[in-house]
Write an enzyme that holds these catalytic residues in place. Structure first.
Site, PDB file in Angstrom:
ATOM      1  N   HIS A 139       1.313  -1.166   0.072  1.00 33.64           N
ATOM      2  CA  HIS A 139      -0.130   0.338   0.084  1.00 33.64           C
ATOM      3  C   HIS A 139       0.943   1.265   0.030  1.00 33.64           C
ATOM      4  O   HIS A 139       1.110   2.412  -0.849  1.00 33.64           O
ATOM      5  CB  HIS A 139      -1.113   0.229   1.447  1.00 33.64           C
ATOM      6  CG  HIS A 139      -1.518   1.081   1.460  1.00 33.64           C
ATOM      7  ND1 HIS A 139      -3.274   1.305   1.265  1.00 33.64           N
ATOM      8  CD2 HIS A 139      -1.172   2.755   2.061  1.00 33.64           C
ATOM      9  CE1 HIS A 139      -3.343   2.513   1.705  1.00 33.64           C
ATOM     10  NE2 HIS A 139      -2.173   2.696   2.260  1.00 33.64           N
ATOM     11  N   GLU A 140       2.210   1.287   0.523  1.00 34.79           N
ATOM     12  CA  GLU A 140       2.590   2.428   0.816  1.00 34.79           C
ATOM     13  C   GLU A 140       3.508   2.498  -0.582  1.00 34.79           C
ATOM     14  O   GLU A 140       3.752   4.077  -0.570  1.00 34.79           O
ATOM     15  CB  GLU A 140       3.425   2.813   2.271  1.00 34.79           C
ATOM     16  CG  GLU A 140       3.135   2.110   3.400  1.00 34.79           C
ATOM     17  CD  GLU A 140       2.029   3.617   3.805  1.00 34.79           C
ATOM     18  OE1 GLU A 140       2.770   4.181   3.204  1.00 34.79           O
ATOM     19  OE2 GLU A 140       0.920   3.184   4.079  1.00 34.79           O
ATOM     20  N   HIS A 143       1.281   4.096  -2.875  1.00 36.48           N
ATOM     21  CA  HIS A 143       1.477   5.602  -2.999  1.00 36.48           C
ATOM     22  C   HIS A 143       2.540   6.766  -3.345  1.00 36.48           C
ATOM     23  O   HIS A 143       2.733   8.000  -4.522  1.00 36.48           O
ATOM     24  CB  HIS A 143       1.807   6.449  -1.262  1.00 36.48           C
ATOM     25  CG  HIS A 143       0.510   6.065  -0.910  1.00 36.48           C
ATOM     26  ND1 HIS A 143      -0.502   6.924  -0.983  1.00 36.48           N
ATOM     27  CD2 HIS A 143      -0.174   5.865   1.085  1.00 36.48           C
ATOM     28  CE1 HIS A 143      -1.427   7.097  -0.276  1.00 36.48           C
ATOM     29  NE2 HIS A 143      -1.628   6.049   0.971  1.00 36.48           N
ATOM     30  N   GLU A 210      -6.864   7.326  -1.409  1.00 40.03           N
ATOM     31  CA  GLU A 210      -6.318   5.896  -0.229  1.00 40.03           C
ATOM     32  C   GLU A 210      -6.570   4.763  -0.643  1.00 40.03           C
ATOM     33  O   GLU A 210      -6.125   3.486  -0.618  1.00 40.03           O
ATOM     34  CB  GLU A 210      -6.566   7.106   0.956  1.00 40.03           C
ATOM     35  CG  GLU A 210      -5.562   7.325   2.340  1.00 40.03           C
ATOM     36  CD  GLU A 210      -4.657   6.712   2.545  1.00 40.03           C
ATOM     37  OE1 GLU A 210      -4.186   5.626   2.873  1.00 40.03           O
ATOM     38  OE2 GLU A 210      -3.729   7.512   2.591  1.00 40.03           O
TER      39      GLU A 210
END
Length: 290
Positions: A139-140, A143, A210
């Site tokens: 997930h990071e 980003h 997100e």
């Protein structure tokens, strides 16, 4: 990795950014109309300061969290995980950092894909199993791949200037105000309106990003259920974290994978969607994939 675009989500992000920049164009016109040259020089200095913070964002963010960059000898499994997931995401391996915090969380920072860092807390590594931790790190990395730090910094730049005008604008009026110009308080009121509206729009943009990072992280690992499980685990643990720790980390909400709750108003203007909605979206994605 199958990086499938969510065009509905992209359309909402595009509309939000269009509204933000339309608002900022009006704001820039107000500043030019109601502030003279010296005042605009001051605002230019504030903008330069914000840009400087952006260029050193990785170091400043890690420092503010009390995080330190770690090498492979200290955390070999964590480094191996980040290396493998970075390859799957077609990204340069970011710096790896660890923050000695009981709050189970993670964040990514850095102005570009080559100047990025991924940080996890010791509380997170103690809380999640390997698949869940992979989901969070992916997930990071999403980003970073989506260049979210750059997008959110650009989106927030003039909002920060508007806040500075609201707070310090009374110092900018001086005695050299042109008689044909409206009083400086007009610009202050306009800045207040810009700051409030942009605050809401930036929160909406953050929530959309997100969702995009959840989708991207699930695409990197191919396991949406692992990230969904991690989100539910972290969310459940937040209630058990001492309030002193939550107060210390409250300013970092925009970076965290799960934000710290602060009542109804905090949820209304949260930088993140609700965990329940994120899990629901991930389960929909898993049905699409399988």
């Amino acid at each position: 990795m199958k990086w499938k675009a969510d065009w509905g989500l992209r359309a909402r992000m595009g509309l939000t950014m269009f509204l933000l920049f339309a608002l900022y164009i009006v704001f820039a016109g107000v500043l030019v109309a109601y502030f003279g040259g010296k005042q605009l020089m001051f605002l230019g200095f504030m903008m330069s300061f914000s840009l400087g913070s952006y260029f050193f964002s990785d170091k400043l963010t890690l420092w503010s969290m009390g995080a330190k960059e770690v090498d492979e000898s200290e955390y070999p499994e964590l480094h191996a995980m980040v290396s493998r997931l970075s390859q799957q995401a077609d990204l340069p391996k970011p710096k790896v950092a660890v923050s000695d915090q009981r709050v189970p969380n993670a964040f990514a920072t850095g102005r570009s894909q080559k100047k990025a860092a991924v940080c996890v807390t010791t509380g997170l590594m103690q809380t999640l199993n390997q698949e869940e931790l992979e989901g969070v790190i992916a997930h990071e990395l999403a980003h970073i791949k989506n260049r979210d730090m750059m997008v959110m910094t650009v989106a927030s730049l003039l909002s920060t200037i508007a806040f500075m005008v609201v707070r310090w604008g009374w110092l900018l009026g001086g005695g050299g105000e042109n008689r044909n110009q409206a009083p400086v308080w007009v610009a202050i009121l306009a800045s207040l309106a810009v700051w409030i509206v942009s605050y809401i729009l930036i929160r909406a943009l953050s929530r959309y990003r997100e969702y995009a990072a959840d989708r991207g992280g699930a695409s990197i690992t191919g396991k949406p259920s692992a990230l969904a499980s991690a989100l539910m685990t972290i969310d459940g643990r937040m209630d058990n974290v001492p309030k002193e720790d939550l107060r210390e980390e409250a300013e970092m909400n925009a970076f965290f994978i799960i934000p710290i709750r602060s009542g109804f108003i905090g949820k209304l203007f949260s930088t993140h969607p609700s965990t329940e909605r994120r899990v629901e979206k991930l389960r929909e994605l898993e049905r699409e994939m399988y």
